[in-house]
Every structure is written in structure tokens, then in C-alpha cells.
Design a protein around this motif. Structure first.
Motif, PDB file in Angstrom:
ATOM      1  N   ASP A  36      44.554  57.772  23.526  1.00  0.00           N
ATOM      2  CA  ASP A  36      44.036  59.104  23.209  1.00  0.00           C
ATOM      3  C   ASP A  36      45.067  59.892  22.394  1.00  0.00           C
ATOM      4  OD1 ASP A  36      42.050  61.246  23.485  1.00  0.00           O
ATOM      5  OD2 ASP A  36      43.531  62.190  24.808  1.00  0.00           O
ATOM      6  N   ARG A  37      46.316  59.851  22.825  1.00  0.00           N
ATOM      7  CA  ARG A  37      47.390  60.552  22.107  1.00  0.00           C
ATOM      8  C   ARG A  37      47.543  60.012  20.696  1.00  0.00           C
ATOM      9  NH1 ARG A  37      52.515  59.584  20.813  1.00  0.00           N
ATOM     10  NH2 ARG A  37      52.578  57.654  22.017  1.00  0.00           N
ATOM     11  N   LEU A  38      47.534  58.701  20.543  1.00  0.00           N
ATOM     12  CA  LEU A  38      47.677  58.095  19.221  1.00  0.00           C
ATOM     13  C   LEU A  38      46.519  58.487  18.300  1.00  0.00           C
ATOM     14  CD1 LEU A  38      48.869  54.564  20.342  1.00  0.00           C
ATOM     15  CD2 LEU A  38      50.258  56.280  19.157  1.00  0.00           C
ATOM     16  N   CYS A  39      45.323  58.535  18.845  1.00  0.00           N
ATOM     17  CA  CYS A  39      44.152  58.940  18.046  1.00  0.00           C
ATOM     18  C   CYS A  39      44.268  60.395  17.613  1.00  0.00           C
ATOM     19  CB  CYS A  39      42.869  58.729  18.833  1.00  0.00           C
ATOM     20  SG  CYS A  39      42.428  56.990  19.054  1.00  0.00           S
ATOM     21  N   LYS A  40      44.666  61.265  18.529  1.00  0.00           N
ATOM     22  CA  LYS A  40      44.818  62.684  18.200  1.00  0.00           C
ATOM     23  C   LYS A  40      45.875  62.903  17.125  1.00  0.00           C
ATOM     24  CE  LYS A  40      43.197  64.564  22.577  1.00  0.00           C
ATOM     25  NZ  LYS A  40      43.567  65.199  23.848  1.00  0.00           N
ATOM     26  N   GLU A  41      46.895  62.050  17.119  1.00  0.00           N
ATOM     27  CA  GLU A  41      47.978  62.168  16.137  1.00  0.00           C
ATOM     28  C   GLU A  41      47.689  61.367  14.872  1.00  0.00           C
ATOM     29  OE1 GLU A  41      51.644  61.167  18.111  1.00  0.00           O
ATOM     30  OE2 GLU A  41      51.374  62.727  19.628  1.00  0.00           O
ATOM     31  N   ASN A  42      46.480  60.780  14.795  1.00  0.00           N
ATOM     32  CA  ASN A  42      46.068  59.984  13.630  1.00  0.00           C
ATOM     33  C   ASN A  42      47.031  58.845  13.313  1.00  0.00           C
ATOM     34  OD1 ASN A  42      43.652  61.471  13.048  1.00  0.00           O
ATOM     35  ND2 ASN A  42      44.978  63.115  12.305  1.00  0.00           N
ATOM     36  N   VAL A  43      47.574  58.236  14.345  1.00  0.00           N
ATOM     37  CA  VAL A  43      48.461  57.092  14.171  1.00  0.00           C
ATOM     38  C   VAL A  43      47.604  55.894  13.770  1.00  0.00           C
ATOM     39  CG1 VAL A  43      50.060  55.527  15.329  1.00  0.00           C
ATOM     40  CG2 VAL A  43      50.148  57.981  15.805  1.00  0.00           C
TER      41      VAL A  43
END
Length: 80
Positions: A36-43
């Protein structure tokens, strides 16, 4: 105590450790949180270096191809 854990196939709590159900749940929650964090940060690309038991717990619950926990066991240094 360790032998009893081995004899159980890892289904009882590791000596002085947490129960398998809690361990597996914690692994899945942690993975979902990080994804979820990676998606929010557009990684766009990431890798997780984790313990084999973590891999097994996560894939047992989240893989599209539903398989048993031990199906996902990897060799040392291996992964998916």
C-alpha cells in the motif's frame, strides 16, 4: 520443546515464540501495508528480502494460485 515443534510440523508455537497463526497473519499484514505504501508513493519497482517463512506465509494467503503453506518453501537464497 524444539523437538515437539519439529514433530508438530511447525503447527504449534515455536519454543518461546509466537503461534503460527499469529506469525502468518503478521507477515501478511506487513506485506499489505508495505505494498500500500509503495503504491501511494508511486514506486515502480521494489524488492523484499525476507525470511523463508515470511515468503511462505504471504504467498499462502495472497497468491492467485492458492497452495498450502509448505508448497511455497524456497531454498536458502531463493525466492519468487
Amino acid at each position: 520443546e524444539y523437538q515437539a515443534w519439529l514433530d508438530s510440523g511447525g503447527t504449534i508455537a515455536f519454543p518461546e515464540g509466537e503461534e503460527q497463526k499469529k506469525f502468518r497473519s503478521r507477515c501478511v499484514r506487513g506485506m499489505l501495508c508495505q505494498v500500500d505504501r509503495l503504491c501511494k508513493e508511486n514506486v515502480e519497482s521494489a524488492a523484499f528480502v525476507v525470511h523463508g517463512g515470511t515468503i511462505m506465509a504471504v504467498l499462502e494467503q495472497l497468491a492467485e494460485d492458492q497452495k498450502d503453506f509448505y508448497h511455497w518453501q524456497v531454498e536458502n537464497g531463493g525466492g519468487y
